[in-house]
Design a protein around this motif. Structure first.
Motif, PDB file in Angstrom:
ATOM      1  N   SER A  86      -6.428 -12.896  -4.601  1.00 25.71           N
ATOM      2  CA  SER A  86      -5.660 -11.749  -4.682  1.00 25.71           C
ATOM      3  C   SER A  86      -4.492 -12.420  -5.683  1.00 25.71           C
ATOM      4  O   SER A  86      -3.409 -12.262  -5.251  1.00 25.71           O
ATOM      5  CB  SER A  86      -5.139 -11.357  -3.139  1.00 25.71           C
ATOM      6  OG  SER A  86      -4.848 -13.282  -2.301  1.00 25.71           O
ATOM      7  N   ARG A 131     -12.008  -7.313   2.413  1.00 25.84           N
ATOM      8  CA  ARG A 131     -11.012  -6.028   1.770  1.00 25.84           C
ATOM      9  C   ARG A 131     -11.997  -6.481   0.401  1.00 25.84           C
ATOM     10  O   ARG A 131     -12.455  -7.164  -0.121  1.00 25.84           O
ATOM     11  CB  ARG A 131      -9.582  -6.709   1.431  1.00 25.84           C
ATOM     12  CG  ARG A 131      -8.992  -7.231   3.239  1.00 25.84           C
ATOM     13  CD  ARG A 131      -7.809  -7.330   2.664  1.00 25.84           C
ATOM     14  NE  ARG A 131      -6.738  -6.362   2.231  1.00 25.84           N
ATOM     15  CZ  ARG A 131      -6.247  -5.965   0.418  1.00 25.84           C
ATOM     16  NH1 ARG A 131      -6.809  -7.294  -0.138  1.00 25.84           N
ATOM     17  NH2 ARG A 131      -5.505  -5.226   0.521  1.00 25.84           N
ATOM     18  N   LYS A 132     -11.331  -5.219  -0.041  1.00 25.88           N
ATOM     19  CA  LYS A 132     -12.220  -4.826  -1.685  1.00 25.88           C
ATOM     20  C   LYS A 132     -10.984  -6.134  -3.321  1.00 25.88           C
ATOM     21  O   LYS A 132     -11.882  -6.402  -3.172  1.00 25.88           O
ATOM     22  CB  LYS A 132     -10.982  -3.636  -2.646  1.00 25.88           C
ATOM     23  CG  LYS A 132     -11.330  -3.488  -3.743  1.00 25.88           C
ATOM     24  CD  LYS A 132     -10.722  -1.926  -3.605  1.00 25.88           C
ATOM     25  CE  LYS A 132     -11.218  -2.126  -6.269  1.00 25.88           C
ATOM     26  NZ  LYS A 132     -10.312  -0.709  -6.164  1.00 25.88           N
ATOM     27  N   ASP A 192      -2.485  -6.589  -9.146  1.00 23.64           N
ATOM     28  CA  ASP A 192      -2.414  -6.354 -10.673  1.00 23.64           C
ATOM     29  C   ASP A 192      -0.602  -5.945 -10.552  1.00 23.64           C
ATOM     30  O   ASP A 192      -0.275  -6.115 -11.764  1.00 23.64           O
ATOM     31  CB  ASP A 192      -2.963  -5.306 -10.915  1.00 23.64           C
ATOM     32  CG  ASP A 192      -4.262  -5.098 -10.886  1.00 23.64           C
ATOM     33  OD1 ASP A 192      -5.457  -6.295 -11.876  1.00 23.64           O
ATOM     34  OD2 ASP A 192      -5.577  -3.821 -11.214  1.00 23.64           O
ATOM     35  N   ARG A 250       1.920   2.178  -3.423  1.00 23.51           N
ATOM     36  CA  ARG A 250       0.980   1.944  -4.293  1.00 23.51           C
ATOM     37  C   ARG A 250       1.655   0.730  -5.461  1.00 23.51           C
ATOM     38  O   ARG A 250       1.037   1.009  -6.622  1.00 23.51           O
ATOM     39  CB  ARG A 250       0.815   3.068  -5.097  1.00 23.51           C
ATOM     40  CG  ARG A 250       1.064   4.740  -3.524  1.00 23.51           C
ATOM     41  CD  ARG A 250       0.686   5.525  -4.418  1.00 23.51           C
ATOM     42  NE  ARG A 250       0.689   7.180  -4.159  1.00 23.51           N
ATOM     43  CZ  ARG A 250      -0.605   7.157  -3.247  1.00 23.51           C
ATOM     44  NH1 ARG A 250      -1.254   6.656  -3.224  1.00 23.51           N
ATOM     45  NH2 ARG A 250      -0.366   8.611  -2.022  1.00 23.51           N
ATOM     46  N   GLU A 305      -0.891  -2.224  -6.300  1.00 20.63           N
ATOM     47  CA  GLU A 305      -2.286  -3.055  -6.487  1.00 20.63           C
ATOM     48  C   GLU A 305      -1.968  -4.105  -6.347  1.00 20.63           C
ATOM     49  O   GLU A 305      -1.019  -5.135  -7.414  1.00 20.63           O
ATOM     50  CB  GLU A 305      -3.076  -2.484  -8.072  1.00 20.63           C
ATOM     51  CG  GLU A 305      -3.319  -1.146  -7.227  1.00 20.63           C
ATOM     52  CD  GLU A 305      -3.865  -0.548  -6.286  1.00 20.63           C
ATOM     53  OE1 GLU A 305      -5.351  -1.122  -5.795  1.00 20.63           O
ATOM     54  OE2 GLU A 305      -3.921  -0.029  -5.454  1.00 20.63           O
ATOM     55  N   ILE A 306      -2.393  -4.967  -5.332  1.00 19.20           N
ATOM     56  CA  ILE A 306      -2.698  -6.698  -5.285  1.00 19.20           C
ATOM     57  C   ILE A 306      -4.517  -6.963  -6.668  1.00 19.20           C
ATOM     58  O   ILE A 306      -5.222  -6.174  -6.389  1.00 19.20           O
ATOM     59  CB  ILE A 306      -3.129  -6.762  -4.105  1.00 19.20           C
ATOM     60  CG1 ILE A 306      -2.045  -6.573  -2.933  1.00 19.20           C
ATOM     61  CG2 ILE A 306      -3.355  -8.191  -3.701  1.00 19.20           C
ATOM     62  CD1 ILE A 306      -2.322  -6.408  -1.668  1.00 19.20           C
ATOM     63  N   ALA A 336       0.800  -1.000   0.463  1.00 21.49           N
ATOM     64  CA  ALA A 336      -0.218   0.177   0.320  1.00 21.49           C
ATOM     65  C   ALA A 336       0.617   0.746  -0.223  1.00 21.49           C
ATOM     66  O   ALA A 336       1.333   2.179  -0.496  1.00 21.49           O
ATOM     67  CB  ALA A 336      -1.280  -0.185   1.051  1.00 21.49           C
TER      68      ALA A 336
END
Length: 334
Positions: free
Chosen positions: A329, A282-283, A266, A261, A263-264, A258
């Protein structure tokens, strides 16, 4: 109001005085149904067991000792919580001490714990070594070692997880998704469970002809671990996936990704460890290795109470299987 007696409890519960005594002393096994009746009757009558008198007669108390490495790792606190539930059902109290992952503190805390004259101890050692005090007491006191069991062939009951298989399963999933560059966020590589998880990942990678996994030792604190992992990400080519070896290193990896920056899944895929509820809230829900926490606690308690009640059997080494919970993930790379 007269003080309630064991006879009053027996009458209210509809059982014999001997049954009430067995519930509170653990001398003989009592069925869960009768145990519950006795405990409810005792509560209704505000009956208090005379612990001092009981100890003078039997030389031990209705107390179980627990040693854990720290209170920061949810795995250990969850283990304590489950043992407390099981102990309460059998009218035992649990006293918990933490070694703070320090052998010196461990020795002092165990010495203090022994002052309570516990009926038995469930211990997760601070290191791979069995604490000297527990080695000395093992012949006369029921002791169960859990999780950090660093040696084979111990004359002590143990309950562990097949950590090599857990690491293997995580790496197999990544390989099946096309990942060839894997990093491992490890806590302390000297700990045998962590070492075995790393070995499982490495063996799977070798079997698939993948690059050897890069191991980043991040320690047992998720904040400092995140900083270590951030510095590593800044200084090294990024892997396509990270495997965390504990729930603390999972948090460290999430924080580091995080902060950078990333992304999980991607930018980088992530497989967590221990699979707590927050990992799905989580998202991007985390794919994670789930340790059978309840089974670990249950088998530890079953073995301990069996020993307390006089079972004369050979030491048992229980090895349980972890499972991989597949979620979102991990990216598929072609």
């Amino acid at each position: 109001m007269p003080k309630a007696t064991i006879k009053n409890v027996a009458e209210r519960a509809g059982v014999s005085i001997a049954t009430v005594s067995n519930v509170f002393t653990g001398r003989k096994l009592v069925t869960p149904e009768l145990t519950l009746k006795v405990i409810e009757a005792a509560k209704a009558l505000s009956y208090q067991v005379d612990r001092a008198a009981s100890q003078l007669k039997s030389g031990r108390t209705q107390i179980i000792g627990m040693l854990i490495p720290n209170f920061n790792d949810t795995f250990f606190t969850s283990l304590v919580s489950r043992i407390e539930q099981l102990a309460a059902q059998a009218a035992y109290q649990v006293i918990v001490v933490s070694s703070q992952d320090d052998p010196g503190i461990e020795a002092a805390r165990l010495d203090a714990l022994m002052g309570w004259r516990p009926s038995g101890i469930i211990a997760v050692p601070a290191t791979n070594a069995v604490p000297e005090l527990l080695r000395r007491e093992a012949e006369s006191m029921p002791i169960i070692l859990v999780d950090r069991v660093g040696q084979d062939g111990l004359a002590i009951d143990t309950v562990t997880v097949d950590n090599h298989a857990a690491g293997w399963a995580a790496a197999e999933h990544l390989a099946s998704c096309g990942h060839r560059s894997i990093a491992i966020a490890a806590s302390i590589t000297e700990f045998r469970p962590i070492r075995d998880r790393i070995r499982g990942v490495a063996d799977s990678c070798a079997a698939h002809g993948l690059d050897e996994p890069r191991v980043v030792e991040v320690g047992i604190n998720h904040e400092s671990g995140a900083e270590i992992l951030c510095r590593w990400l800044d200084a090294n080519p990024h892997p396509t996936a990270i495997i965390a070896t504990t729930n603390v290193t999972t948090l460290a990896a999430l924080s580091a990704l995080a902060r950078r920056r990333l992304e999980i899944p991607d930018a980088i895929s992530l497989i967590g460890f221990d699979d707590y509820t927050w990992m799905t809230a989580r998202k991007v829900p985390l794919t994670a290795v789930r340790q059978p926490l309840e089974a670990i606690a249950d088998r530890s308690w079953e073995r301990l109470i069996s020993r307390i009640q006089g079972a004369a059997v050979e030491p048992e080494n229980v090895v349980l299987a972890a499972t991989l919970q597949l979620r979102d993930s991990v990216a598929r790379l072609g």
